[in-house]
Design a protein around this motif. Structure first.
Motif, PDB file in Angstrom:
ATOM      1  N   ASN A 106      20.812  -6.205  25.596  1.00 16.31           N
ATOM      2  CA  ASN A 106      20.157  -4.790  25.368  1.00 16.31           C
ATOM      3  C   ASN A 106      18.829  -4.652  26.009  1.00 16.31           C
ATOM      4  O   ASN A 106      18.531  -3.628  26.368  1.00 16.31           O
ATOM      5  N   SER A 142      15.361  -1.705  28.007  1.00 19.11           N
ATOM      6  CA  SER A 142      13.718  -1.673  27.683  1.00 19.11           C
ATOM      7  C   SER A 142      12.935  -1.206  28.908  1.00 19.11           C
ATOM      8  O   SER A 142      11.603  -1.029  28.756  1.00 19.11           O
ATOM      9  N   GLY A 192      11.936   1.080  23.444  1.00 17.36           N
ATOM     10  CA  GLY A 192      12.263   1.384  22.037  1.00 17.36           C
ATOM     11  C   GLY A 192      13.151   2.516  21.758  1.00 17.36           C
ATOM     12  O   GLY A 192      13.621   2.973  22.649  1.00 17.36           O
ATOM     13  N   VAL A 211      16.098   3.886  15.245  1.00 15.40           N
ATOM     14  CA  VAL A 211      17.136   2.981  14.702  1.00 15.40           C
ATOM     15  C   VAL A 211      18.228   3.913  13.836  1.00 15.40           C
ATOM     16  O   VAL A 211      19.446   3.768  14.210  1.00 15.40           O
ATOM     17  N   GLY A 267      23.782  -1.060  16.764  1.00 12.74           N
ATOM     18  CA  GLY A 267      22.834  -0.893  17.647  1.00 12.74           C
ATOM     19  C   GLY A 267      23.205  -1.239  18.933  1.00 12.74           C
ATOM     20  O   GLY A 267      22.703  -1.714  19.819  1.00 12.74           O
ATOM     21  N   VAL A 307      17.482  -5.077  12.724  1.00 11.41           N
ATOM     22  CA  VAL A 307      17.086  -4.482  14.010  1.00 11.41           C
ATOM     23  C   VAL A 307      15.512  -3.523  13.510  1.00 11.41           C
ATOM     24  O   VAL A 307      15.835  -2.656  12.684  1.00 11.41           O
ATOM     25  N   ARG A 308      14.556  -3.542  14.268  1.00 13.39           N
ATOM     26  CA  ARG A 308      13.468  -2.892  14.108  1.00 13.39           C
ATOM     27  C   ARG A 308      12.905  -2.233  15.340  1.00 13.39           C
ATOM     28  O   ARG A 308      12.722  -3.064  16.221  1.00 13.39           O
ATOM     29  N   SER A 309      12.887  -0.853  15.352  1.00 13.82           N
ATOM     30  CA  SER A 309      12.540  -0.235  16.732  1.00 13.82           C
ATOM     31  C   SER A 309      11.834   0.984  16.371  1.00 13.82           C
ATOM     32  O   SER A 309      12.272   1.800  15.553  1.00 13.82           O
ATOM     33  N   THR A 310      10.917   1.181  17.179  1.00 16.40           N
ATOM     34  CA  THR A 310      10.177   2.577  17.363  1.00 16.40           C
ATOM     35  C   THR A 310      10.004   3.142  18.860  1.00 16.40           C
ATOM     36  O   THR A 310       9.718   2.318  19.643  1.00 16.40           O
ATOM     37  N   THR A 322      11.198  -3.134  20.609  1.00 17.02           N
ATOM     38  CA  THR A 322      12.240  -3.515  19.667  1.00 17.02           C
ATOM     39  C   THR A 322      12.219  -4.750  19.152  1.00 17.02           C
ATOM     40  O   THR A 322      11.939  -5.696  19.850  1.00 17.02           O
ATOM     41  N   GLN A 323      12.690  -5.381  17.939  1.00 20.62           N
ATOM     42  CA  GLN A 323      12.725  -6.433  17.249  1.00 20.62           C
ATOM     43  C   GLN A 323      13.962  -6.821  16.729  1.00 20.62           C
ATOM     44  O   GLN A 323      14.481  -5.894  16.038  1.00 20.62           O
TER      45      GLN A 323
END
Length: 349
Positions: free
Chosen positions: A269, A274, A302, A305, A312, A330-333, A338-339
């Motif tokens: 991904n 990215s 990012g 979410v 995702g 999944v953390r993303s802004t 993205t994490q």
């Protein structure tokens, strides 16, 4: 102990042969200096039979000669000042020879010499004097045993620490070489600005470096090797991956399969979404506590979410991680990267 031999000199007028007391004092000082010098030279006392024999022989001489300085009926008094020096012989026997037949024979000889030196002034105190030789020998045995045990444990701890440090150094060198040297080969292999033969040569160099590292450090857990292979796979596809792996043990096979599949999807991904220069930090840790943590972090475009369907873009892989008892987050802004965090077993809420 030599200072005790000065005490009889204060009763000079009571001594039959005071010069013998002076001679005993000087001889004791010389013998003490000899013992100290020998210990400095040899750096040890264990198995120093020569030192033990010399010390016992000197103590016998000291008893015999020193007792003659006093009148027969006063020998018990003057020998009281000699016994501290003589008891050291028992201590040296314990340290130098230990619990052996010859050391026990030496104790018997010291006993006999002490009795002869006291004659005819023998009293009840003789029993405590003879017991003193035995007690000092026993104490010496105990202390020597404890010191030797401490020395062995210290040596073992030092060797273990050295081995651990060497292993850590090897792992650090291995990681640095893989991350830097192999990474350079991988980047050159996909750099389209280079001629094709140069890219082929770089790819060949990367394979050779991996084979070399695998042979040099083949004792790494298989999971570590699989993480490295996954890193190399995406590097060869033109993606800049920064591995940060701390793997001290092997996770269960089904856990490793599920986690690696999810991590591969997360890296895919990053490569797809990215931005024009995909780059990610690939972190993994698994130690003796049995907690496996894997993260893929990028600073790309990012996304929101909440606006993405469950998974995702990762398909069933998040559920596969949960099926083996792990957690997938999944953390993303938008605009901040993205994490993806995978933990096994899942943390209790």
């Amino acid at each position: 102990m030599v200072v005790f031999l000065v005490i009889p000199l204060f009763g000079w007028h009571k001594l039959v042969h005071p010069w013998l007391a002076v001679l005993a004092l000087l001889a004791a000082a010389a013998e003490a200096a000899y013992v100290a010098q020998r210990l400095r030279d040899t750096k040890k006392i264990r198995d120093d039979v020569r030192l033990a024999v010399v010390d016992v022989a000197f103590c016998i001489m000291l008893m015999t000669v020193g007792s003659q300085a006093a009148a027969p009926h006063d020998r018990n008094v003057i020998m009281t000042e000699v016994i501290p020096f003589s008891l050291i012989a028992s201590l040296i026997l314990a340290f130098a020879i230990g619990l052996r037949v010859r050391s026990l024979l030496a104790i018997l000889v010291l006993w006999g010499s002490w009795c002869l030196a006291l004659l005819p002034d023998v009293g009840l105190k003789l029993g405590s004097d003879l017991l003193g030789f035995v007690m000092w020998f026993v104490v010496g045995l105990y202390v020597a045993t404890q010191l030797r045990s401490m020395a062995v444990k210290t040596a073992e701890a030092t060797a273990a620490a050295h081995k651990a440090k060497t292993e850590l150094d090897h792992q650090r060198i291995f990681r640095d070489m893989h991350n830097d040297v192999v990474g350079i080969f991988d980047l050159l292999a996909v750099d389209m600005r280079l001629p094709e033969d140069a890219r082929d040569l770089a790819a060949s160099g990367g394979r050779a470096a991996r084979n070399l590292l695998r042979g040099v450090h083949g004792d790494q857990p298989a999971f570590y090797a699989r993480l490295m292979e996954l890193t190399s796979r995406y590097r060869l596809r033109g993606m800049l991956v920064h591995p940060r792996f701390h793997i001290d043990d092997e996770p269960p096979e089904d856990v490793a399969d599920a986690v690696l599949g999810a991590a591969a999807a997360a890296l895919a991904n990053v490569r797809r979404h990215s931005g024009p220069a995909p780059e990610a930090t690939f972190f993994a840790a698994f130690d003796a506590d049995g907690v496996l943590i894997v993260s893929v972090v990028d600073e790309g475009t990012g996304f929101d979410v909440d606006s993405v369907r469950p998974g995702g873009g990762l398909g069933r892989l998040p559920q596969a991680v949960r099926d083996i008892g792990g957690s997938f987050e999944v953390r993303s802004t938008p605009g901040e990267g993205t994490q993806v965090h995978i933990t096994w077993p899942a943390e209790e809420e």
